[in-house]
Structures are given as structure tokens and as C-alpha cells.
Design an enzyme around this catalytic site. Structure first.
Site, PDB file in Angstrom:
ATOM      1  N   HIS A 147       0.815  -1.209   0.000  1.00 21.27           N
ATOM      2  CA  HIS A 147       0.000   0.000   0.000  1.00 21.27           C
ATOM      3  C   HIS A 147       0.848   1.258   0.000  1.00 21.27           C
ATOM      4  O   HIS A 147       0.486   2.264  -0.590  1.00 21.27           O
ATOM      5  CB  HIS A 147      -0.949  -0.034   1.198  1.00 21.27           C
ATOM      6  CG  HIS A 147      -2.181  -0.818   0.911  1.00 21.27           C
ATOM      7  ND1 HIS A 147      -2.915  -1.456   1.861  1.00 21.27           N
ATOM      8  CD2 HIS A 147      -2.797  -1.068  -0.269  1.00 21.27           C
ATOM      9  CE1 HIS A 147      -3.948  -2.053   1.295  1.00 21.27           C
ATOM     10  NE2 HIS A 147      -3.897  -1.837   0.000  1.00 21.27           N
TER      11      HIS A 147
ATOM     12  N   ARG B  97     -21.032  12.413 -11.723  1.00 23.18           N
ATOM     13  CA  ARG B  97     -21.648  11.201 -12.248  1.00 23.18           C
ATOM     14  C   ARG B  97     -22.499  10.553 -11.166  1.00 23.18           C
ATOM     15  O   ARG B  97     -22.052  10.378 -10.039  1.00 23.18           O
ATOM     16  CB  ARG B  97     -20.575  10.206 -12.702  1.00 23.18           C
ATOM     17  CG  ARG B  97     -21.186   8.891 -13.146  1.00 23.18           C
ATOM     18  CD  ARG B  97     -20.206   7.982 -13.810  1.00 23.18           C
ATOM     19  NE  ARG B  97     -19.326   7.337 -12.861  1.00 23.18           N
ATOM     20  CZ  ARG B  97     -18.361   6.506 -13.217  1.00 23.18           C
ATOM     21  NH1 ARG B  97     -18.155   6.257 -14.504  1.00 23.18           N
ATOM     22  NH2 ARG B  97     -17.593   5.934 -12.332  1.00 23.18           N
TER      23      ARG B  97
ATOM     24  N   GLU C  59     -20.938   4.160 -22.843  1.00 26.48           N
ATOM     25  CA  GLU C  59     -20.100   3.060 -22.361  1.00 26.48           C
ATOM     26  C   GLU C  59     -20.517   1.727 -22.949  1.00 26.48           C
ATOM     27  O   GLU C  59     -19.840   0.725 -22.734  1.00 26.48           O
ATOM     28  CB  GLU C  59     -20.200   2.971 -20.829  1.00 26.48           C
ATOM     29  CG  GLU C  59     -19.631   4.180 -20.117  1.00 26.48           C
ATOM     30  CD  GLU C  59     -19.833   4.103 -18.615  1.00 26.48           C
ATOM     31  OE1 GLU C  59     -18.862   3.868 -17.898  1.00 26.48           O
ATOM     32  OE2 GLU C  59     -20.985   4.285 -18.172  1.00 26.48           O
TER      33      GLU C  59
ATOM     34  N   ASP D 157     -15.201   1.160 -20.224  1.00 26.02           N
ATOM     35  CA  ASP D 157     -16.286   0.203 -20.399  1.00 26.02           C
ATOM     36  C   ASP D 157     -16.636   0.018 -21.875  1.00 26.02           C
ATOM     37  O   ASP D 157     -16.931  -1.089 -22.307  1.00 26.02           O
ATOM     38  CB  ASP D 157     -17.523   0.649 -19.605  1.00 26.02           C
ATOM     39  CG  ASP D 157     -17.417   0.235 -18.149  1.00 26.02           C
ATOM     40  OD1 ASP D 157     -16.981  -0.909 -17.903  1.00 26.02           O
ATOM     41  OD2 ASP D 157     -17.723   1.043 -17.259  1.00 26.02           O
TER      42      ASP D 157
ATOM     43  N   CYS E 270     -13.943  10.626 -21.023  1.00 28.82           N
ATOM     44  CA  CYS E 270     -13.446  10.628 -19.641  1.00 28.82           C
ATOM     45  C   CYS E 270     -12.836   9.296 -19.247  1.00 28.82           C
ATOM     46  O   CYS E 270     -12.427   9.112 -18.114  1.00 28.82           O
ATOM     47  CB  CYS E 270     -14.552  11.015 -18.668  1.00 28.82           C
ATOM     48  SG  CYS E 270     -15.900   9.827 -18.647  1.00 28.82           S
TER      49      CYS E 270
HETATM   50  C1  PEP Z   1     -15.219   4.372 -18.211  1.00 27.89           C
HETATM   51  O1  PEP Z   1     -15.873   3.320 -18.233  1.00 27.89           O
HETATM   52  O2  PEP Z   1     -14.408   4.709 -19.121  1.00 27.89           O
HETATM   53  C2  PEP Z   1     -15.376   5.305 -17.089  1.00 27.89           C
HETATM   54  C3  PEP Z   1     -14.834   6.513 -17.118  1.00 27.89           C
HETATM   55  O3  PEP Z   1     -16.039   4.850 -15.992  1.00 27.89           O
HETATM   56  P1  PEP Z   1     -15.362   3.892 -14.895  1.00 27.89           P
HETATM   57  O4  PEP Z   1     -13.928   3.705 -15.275  1.00 27.89           O
HETATM   58  O5  PEP Z   1     -15.549   4.553 -13.589  1.00 27.89           O
HETATM   59  O6  PEP Z   1     -16.176   2.641 -15.056  1.00 27.89           O
HETATM   60 MG    MG Z   2     -17.452   3.017 -16.753  1.00 25.99          MG
END
Ligand code: PEP
Ligand code: MG
Length: 839
Positions: free
Chosen positions: A457, A600, A694, A718, A765
Site C-alpha cells: 500500500h 456522475r 459506455e 467500459d 473521460c
Molecule cells: C469508463 O468506463 O471509461 C469510465 C470513465 O467509468 P469507470 O472507469 O468509472 O467505469
Molecule cells: Mg465506466
């Protein structure tokens, strides 16, 4: 009666002479010690080898009548990482008394260890030692002591089923987790077990534990391919069994996902050191020159005898409550990594196995401090005896929790206030997470440890703090003089302990050049993001906390493109209240100083389970109840979060982002709730609403979604997993789960085309936004906002400033027609070689 004979020649002494409170205080059991004069460890009785860690510094043997005897060669020898030890047997083999178990280099170990004094202790409970040898010279094979008494290996204590249990469910299975039952899956199992009205016992390798104990589960030492037996007793035994199986399935996903995001740098291969250099392993890459500064840990003293069990139990309870409150406060103020690590410490603090063990010692007359130390050291010894580096690294976390509680018992708070000189290179045997966070980051140039682990950690924290870190430098590190100028080249795994004036000057200028470059990038990052031909591209930050927000603004963030609100919801027993959420969101909005905050909605369920939202086990959680699906099926939870988000001031600063959208009906449902809340709160003006892209479904129906939302944000992590049908956390597929696959690019292109037609913004993102190879392609496809981790912002702005939009557009179109991610990457590289200005 069992006879235990001396494992080597040497000088026999009582355990009190071992310079380690754990052995001297008989926390692991009774026995004798020998200061060895020969370097071969022989079996002290007939039996089976139960543990013999890869480091070869200790061995435990189970006699034919089930008594466990531990031989621990020297004190603090685990830090030698196996140097000087050569194991001649393996766990599981049967040996006869006098058979060779380990050879060790007496000289080398003597130089690296705190002491060579070797305890030989009986770790089974109920054993009574008689006929002990008196202090003095002893030859290998001569009698040390005899043991009378029943065999109860300590690890089995908590395993017995309650009397009169109604039902028992039992299931044996083979664990397929790539890392075995390490900290995260153990925490998941323990958390689920705590919620069940049944007594659940896990058994493996002849050991057993209460399933509510994270430490106990880790100490089973279960690795991939090992058999695990689950036993549930009580009226809800069948449900408990289903819960455990579900937890294991989910653990698999969590384990892999964590390995993919949290492990800092791949350790470099160890290489031989040149004169004047120490060779170690890179835990966090980087380069630094500075003054060697040692931190010596102050051993917290505890009295052995208590003032009565009632008093001591109360004291321990009070100390644990204080520590819990403080850790919870710190957790909520830290970045994502810190939150996760402190979450693990809280888990240890309340571990039923640890607490039962401490209470047992208290019942035997010990003080709260002595008992707590005894209980944690017992667990640490169990973890250190395992042949698994990842689990051994968790011992540091236990030590940290031990110190927190001991200090709280003494009425003190944890952090040590270590004065650091400018450009300090911190040298230590090891470092605890709370010790690192108590240091002044601005003065800390690098960390060099003789022990340590790359996935510990503290290494994860150092990576988050961008502090170069070398580990495994061995006992030679202790010889580096305090105040000496040293160079840490973590990239090549080397510490230069006595650099020449020339080498120091060269290193200084390298550091200065690197610092100047990053300072220039940071200074330039105050300007808004623009391509070289003037196209505006917003550069935002992905955040999880207020601390992240402060760092982001310092790095030039123009807003927050993704606030992962789920950090507020996970790892707690009840849902956060509206006012708790409002406080957290408002504090982040304030830290952003008027910049937009894209919040989000909680992306929970699936691989981010909530204790207070028990869900039946899902065969495939990634394709199950997660994101907006979970929110819509728990309207109260969703309403509370939306109310908090709508109340953030100034109004309009927050934009809402809906995760895991598959069709427009989900957006309409969320919008309806927002409209109702707007009326309820008497708010004028609407809130900007966005959909995450996603899923392929969302990408291909973006035009429809855009009728209901104001912007799109592409979650490439995703989107890649669902487009390529490759688990985003799958270690073996990791290299192929590449967002630059033309199929993923086509998904992004489709969404971006629809957004352009609707005159609305499209952002990215997911992780690909920080990939410098991807940047020109994303801009070429029409993306006009990139959101990345705060530390990546300055370099990203510079990258954006180096490309021309028309070039990016041509490049993007060519990439869409290619056959693989590898071809896309090599096309971008080829253009770089040709001097094209998209790269
Ligand atoms: C993604 O899926 O690219 C995203 C930004 O959401 P997370 O990584 O939190 O699933
Ligand atoms: Mg995601």
C-alpha cells in the site's frame, strides 16, 4: 510427550534474551532460543513441514501428534528477502528428526539481521514444556525440551461450529482467483459473512478461520488452484453458502480490476550492483538526488500485566473507537488510493479474529496494549510465513493499525512529525502508509527501502504522490551514512551510495531539467487547452475527492469531467445521507473555484457492490445490475443523491452524468425525477444532463439519446470492454483491451458524428483520454473535452497544443479503416517518424 531437539549447534538461552518483544513476550508461544554457531537447520522432531516461506528464514513443523513448532532464524530476517538462506525441503513433505531443513550463511545473515538469536517455539495452544535445557552450549540433536499437552494449532481456534447448529452447508471448491485469497477478496468475503446469520468457516491447507476475519482468510494462504472448503452452520446456512460463492465470483472481478489499476510500476529485474551502487527493485519510477535521511521507528512501549480484564477490554474498546473515528475522518479527506488503503485499515481494526485473539490475551491477565500487540503480531507471523509476497506486504498494514491503537491507548495520535531536510531521500527498512502520509511531500525527493514490496500500500500511495521509490535494497542500505548525498535512479533500480562530485552535478542537472520541464508544463497549463491551429479543447479532471480537486486545479484543470461519486457509497454499512453528500459535493465544487463539476450519478452494483444493497449473486455482474440500472431500481437512493447534487451552489455549476446508459428510456426516467425534485426544491432553471457512452447500444443510438441530453461523455474503459467482449480487468487480455481498436474508434466516431449534428459537446473521460497516441485521433473524430487524472493534465495540454486539427481529422479517418489497435498505433508512430505534426 514429544521431545524437541536442538536444530543446530550454538548457545542455548531463555526466550527472554531474544531482542524481539513478540518472542520474548511469548506472544507466539513458549520455547527456547539458540544463538547458532552452525549454519544448518535440522528438524527438531519427526513431522510434516507446515510452512517454509520462499525467503527461507523460518520453518514450522507439525509433529505426528499435531503439535506445531516454529524455528525463526534470527530477528528481522524476513527483510533479507531470502538472501543467505537456502531451503532444502518444501511445505507438505514429511521429515525425520535430524533431517536437514535449511542452510544459511551465518556471516551474511549475522550482518543483515538485528540478531542471530533463533527462537524455537511451540505455537500450539495447551502445550506444557518440561525438562527444559538450561542456558549454555548445545549441540545439534541434543534435547531442548519436552512437550506435554493437547494439540490445538492457534489458527484453528475460531473454527469450531457453534453447538446445536441447525443446519450445515458444506462446499469444497478450487479457487480460480489469479492472486488467490489476498486482501481484497478476503475483505469482500469477510464483509459478506458479517451480514449473515450463520457461522461460516473457511478451511484450506489444514488451517481454518472464521469467514468474518480478513486477517484469518489471508493467513489461510490460499493461492490460485488451491482447494477451499466452505462450511456454514446455522438456520441460514444455505443462504450463507450462496453468499460466499457469490462473493468469490465477484472477488474475481475486483481482484483483476484492482491489479489493472492499482499496481504501480512493473518491478524491474534485479541486476548485479556495481561498486558504489545498491541494486533494488523499482516500485515507483523516477530519478532524484538528495540527502540520505533515515527514519527510525520508535517502538511503542506497553506494559505486560493488565489491571483486570474488564478494565483492559474497556480501554481497548475506547482506543479502537478513537482510531476508527480518526481514520474515517482522514479517509474522507484523502485521494482515491488513500481512501482504499484506509478502508483496509478499518477492516483490520474491526477484524473479529484479531479482536478475539486480543480479548483472549486480556482474559489471561495481559494489558490491552500487550494483548493488541500480541494479537497483531500473531497475525503478522502467520502472514509472513506464507509463500506469497502480496500477502506478506499486508503485514505492514497490520503494523500500522497496531501502532494506531497502541498510541490511542497511550492517549496520543498517530503521525510522527519528522523534520525532513530539503530534497530528502528517505532511507528505511520499511515504511508504513501512515508514516508516508505524515511526511512533508515538498521536501521528499525519493524513498529507498531495504525491504518493502512493489504492490504494498505504501508503494501505491507513493505512486499517487509521484515520489520515486526503490525497494529491496537489502541490509547494505543501513550502511549509507545519514546526510550523505545519494542518487536514486528508480527507473534502473539503482541507488548510488557514494557518487562522485561529477556524478552528483550531472544528476542535479538532470533533475533540474526534468523539474524545469514539468514546471514549464504546469505553468503553461494555466492556459486553456487549444490545438496549435487554435481549436478549443477543454481539459478536465477525473476526481474522487476534495484532495483530488485541489491537485487538479493546481495542475491546470478547467473543470471536473467525471466525479466518481461511488467512493462516497462503497465500503460503509449505510448509505450516505443527503446532507453528507451535499457537504462532500459542495466541498469539491468550492475547491474547483467556479469551474464546472460533472457529477456522475453513483455507478454502483456489479463489480462495486454495496453492503446496504444486497443483491442476489449475478453470474456475470458486468452485464447485470450496475450504473443507472441500479439507481433506477433503488429510487430512494437515487432521489437522495439527486437532491444533494441539485442543492450545490452556485446553481448551474453541477452537470449530471448518467452512467451505463443503454437506451433513452433510462434518461427519461432520470429526467422525470429531476423535474420533480426541481419543483420540490423550488429551483429555477434546469440542470445540464449528460449520458455516458459506455455500451455499444448507447454509441449506436446516440442520436436518440441526444434528444434528451445536453452532452455525451465517452467512458472508453467500459466501451472497450463491451465492444471487444474483453473484461477490462483481465490480466492476460490486458494488452489487447485497447481502446484504439478500430471497432471502438468506430463507436466513438458514431457518437461524435451524432453530437456534432445535434450541436452538442462530446467528451472522453475514460483512460484513453490520457493516451498521447490517442489524442490526435480523438480530436480528429470530433471530441472537444478530455478528462484525465489530475497529474496528467499539464502534459496533455502540451500534447493538444502540438497538433493541427486538419491533420488529426485525416489521421482519424485513416485509422477507422485499419484492422487492429496495433495497426492504429503504428500508423501514429509512423507519422511521428515522417515528421507529421499529429504526433
Ligand atoms: C469508463 O468506463 O471509461 C469510465 C470513465 O467509468 P469507470 O472507469 O468509472 O467505469
Ligand atoms: Mg465506466
Amino acid at each position: 510427550m514429544l521431545k524437541i531437539t536442538a536444530p543446530f549447534d550454538g548457545w542455548c538461552a531463555p526466550l527472554d534474551e531474544v531482542p524481539d518483544e513478540v518472542f520474548a513476550g511469548r506472544m507466539l508461544g513458549d520455547g527456547l532460543a539458540i544463538d547458532p554457531t552452525s549454519g544448518v537447520v535440522l528438524a527438531p522432531c519427526d513431522g510434516e513441514i507446515v510452512t517454509l516461506p520462499q525467503s527461507g528464514h523460518a520453518v514450522s513443523i507439525r509433529s505426528l501428534d499435531g503439535l506445531d513448532v516454529l524455528i525463526h532464524i534470527g530477528v528481522d530476517t524476513v527483510r533479507l528477502g531470502g538472501k543467505g538462506f537456502d531451503a532444502r525441503v518444501q511445505p507438505g513433505v514429511r521429515v525425520r528428526a535430524g533431517e536437514e531443513l535449511i542452510r544459511f550463511d551465518l556471516d551474511l545473515v549475522a550482518r543483515g539481521a538485528k540478531s542471530l538469536m533463533t527462537p524455537i517455539v511451540v505455537t500450539s495452544d495447551g502445550a506444557v514444556l518440561t525438562n527444559r535445557r538450561v542456558a549454555g552450549a548445545v549441540r545439534a540433536g541434543e534435547l531442548l525440551f519436552e512437550i506435554n499437552g493437547a494439540a490445538t494449532p492457534r489458527a484453528l481456534e475460531s473454527a469450531s461450529a457453534p453447538a446445536g447448529s441447525v443446519t450445515r452447508a458444506e462446499r469444497a471448491l478450487v479457487v480460480s482467483l489469479s492472486q488467490g485469497l489476498h486482501a481484497r477478496p478476503a475483505a469482500l468475503l469477510a464483509r459478506r459473512a458479517k451480514g449473515m446469520d450463520a457461522s461460516i468457516t473457511l478451511r484450506a491447507h489444514g488451517r481454518a478461520t472464521d469467514a468474518r476475519s480478513v486477517v484469518g482468510i489471508m493467513a489461510l494462504g490460499v493461492r490460485r488452484g488451491d482447494e477451499l472448503l466452505i462450511q456454514a452452520d446455522g438456520a441460514s446456512a444455505p443462504q450463507a453458502m450462496a453468499e460466499m460463492i457469490g462473493a468469490l465470483e465477484e472477488a474475481q472481478r475486483l481482484d483483476l480490476a484492482h491489479a489493472a489499476v492499482s499496481v504501480p510500476a512493473a518491478p524491474v529485474a534485479e541486476r548485479a550492483a556495481r561498486p558504489g551502487e545498491l541494486a533494488g527493485v523499482c516500485a515507483v519510477p523516477g530519478f532524484a538526488v538528495g540527502r540520505a535521511t533515515r527514519i527510525e521507528r520508535r517502538e511503542i512501549e506497553v506494559v505486560e500485566q493488565g489491571r483486570g480484564p474488564l478494565h483492559e477490554r474497556g480501554e481497548l474498546e475506547r482506543a479502537r473507537t478513537n482510531v476508527r473515528l480518526r481514520l474515517e475522518r482522514v479517509r474522507n479527506a484523502g485521494g482515491a488510493e488513500r481512501q482504499e488503503i484506509i478502508g483496509a485499515h478499518l477492516e483490520f481494526l474491526d477484524d473479529p479474529g484479531l479482536n478475539a485473539s486480543a480479548n483472549e490475551l486480556i482474559a489471561g491477565g495481559k494489558s490491552a496494549g500487550h494483548a493488541w500487540r500480541g494479537a497483531t503480531r500473531r497475525s503478522i507471523a502467520a502472514l509472513e510465513a506464507l509463500d506469497d509476497a502480496r500477502l506478506r506486504e499486508r503485514a505492514d498494514d497490520l503494523l500500522d493499525v497496531e501502532a494506531h491503537v497502541l498510541l490511542a491507548l497511550a492517549g496520543e495520535a498517530r503521525p510522527m512529525h519528522l523534520p525532513l531536510p530539503e530534497q530528502a531521500i528517505l532511507l528505511a527498512d520499511d515504511l508504513l502508509p501512515s508514516e508516508l502520509t505524515a511526511l512533508d511531500r515538498r521536501r521528499l525527493a525519493a524513498i529507498a527501502l531495504s525491504g518493502g514490496g512493489a504492490t504494498s500500500h505504501v508503494a501505491i500511495l507513493a505512486a499517487a504522490m509521484e515520489i520515486p521509490m526503490l525497494i529491496g535494497l537489502g541490509p547494505e542500505l543501513r550502511k549509507v551514512a545519514d546526510g550523505q548525498i545519494v542518487i536514486v535512479d528508480a527507473d534502473s533500480g539503482t541507488l548510488h551510495e557514494t557518487p562522485t562530485a561529477d556524478a552528483v552535478a550531472r544528476a542535479q542537472s538532470m533533475v533540474t531539467a526534468r523539474l524545469a520541464r514539468s514546471a514549464a508544463l504546469r505553468a503553461a497549463a494555466v492556459a486553456e487547452g487549444r490545438s496549435s491551429d487554435g481549436t478549443r479543447v477543454e481539459v478536465f479532471a477525473n476526481l474522487g475527492s476534495t484532495a483530488d480537486a485541489i491537485a487538479a486545479v493546481e495542475n491546470g484543470a478547467e473543470g471536473c469531467g467525471l466525479l466518481r461519486t461511488e467512493f462516497l457509497f462503497i465500503d460503509r454499512a449505510t448509505a450516505p445521507t443527503e446532507s453528507e453528500q451535499l457537504t462532500a459535493y459542495q466541498s469539491i465544487a468550492d475547491a474547483l473555484g467556479g469551474r464546472p463539476l460533472i457529477l456522475r450519478m453513483m455507478d454502483v452494483g456489479g463489480d462495486k457492490p454495496l453492503l446496504y444493497l444486497p443483491q442476489p449473486p449475478e453470474p456475470n455482474p458486468a452485464l447485470g445490475m450496475r450504473g443507472v440500472r441500479t439507481a433506477l431500481s433503488h429510487p430512494d437512493l437515487m432521489r437522495t443523491q439527486l437532491r444533494a447534487a441539485l442543492r450545490v451552489t452556485p446553481q448551474g455549476i453541477v452537470r449530471l452524468l448518467i452512467p451505463m446508459v443503454t437506451d433513452v428510456s433510462e434518461i427519461i426516467a432520470v429526467r422525470k425525477v429531476i423535474d420533480e425534485l426541481n419543483a420540490e426544491l423550488n429551483l429555477q432553471g434546469g440542470i445540464s444532463l449528460g449520458a455516458m457512452i459506455e455500451t455499444p447500444a448507447a454509441a449506436l443510438t446516440a442520436a436518440t439519446l441526444l434528444r434528451e441530453v445536453d452532452f455525451l461523455s465517452i467512458g472508453s474503459n467500459d466501451l472497450t470492454q463491451y465492444t471487444l467482449a474483453m473484461d477490462r480487468g483481465h490480466t492476460e487480455l490486458a494488452r489487447r483491451t485497447d481502446a484504439l481498436h478500430p471497432a471502438v474508434l468506430q463507436m466513438i466516431a458514431a457518437a461524435a458524428r451524432d453530437a456534432k449534428a445535434a450541436g452538442k459537446l462530446v467528451a472522453v473521460c475514460g483512460g484513453v483520454a490520457a493516451d498521447h497516441t490517442a489524442v490526435p485521433i480523438l480530436l480528429g473524430l470530433g471530441v472537444r473535452e478530455l478528462s484525465v487524472v489530475p497529474a496528467a493534465i499539464p502534459a496533455l495540454k502540451s500534447r493538444i497544443g502540438s497538433v493541427r486539427l486538419p491533420d488529426c481529422e485525416r489521421l482519424a479517418q485513416s485509422c477507422l479503416a485499419l484492422g487492429s489497435a496495433a495497426e492504429v498505433r503504428s500508423m501514429v508512430e509512423r507519422l511521428a517518424g515522417d515528421g507529421g505534426n499529429v504526433t
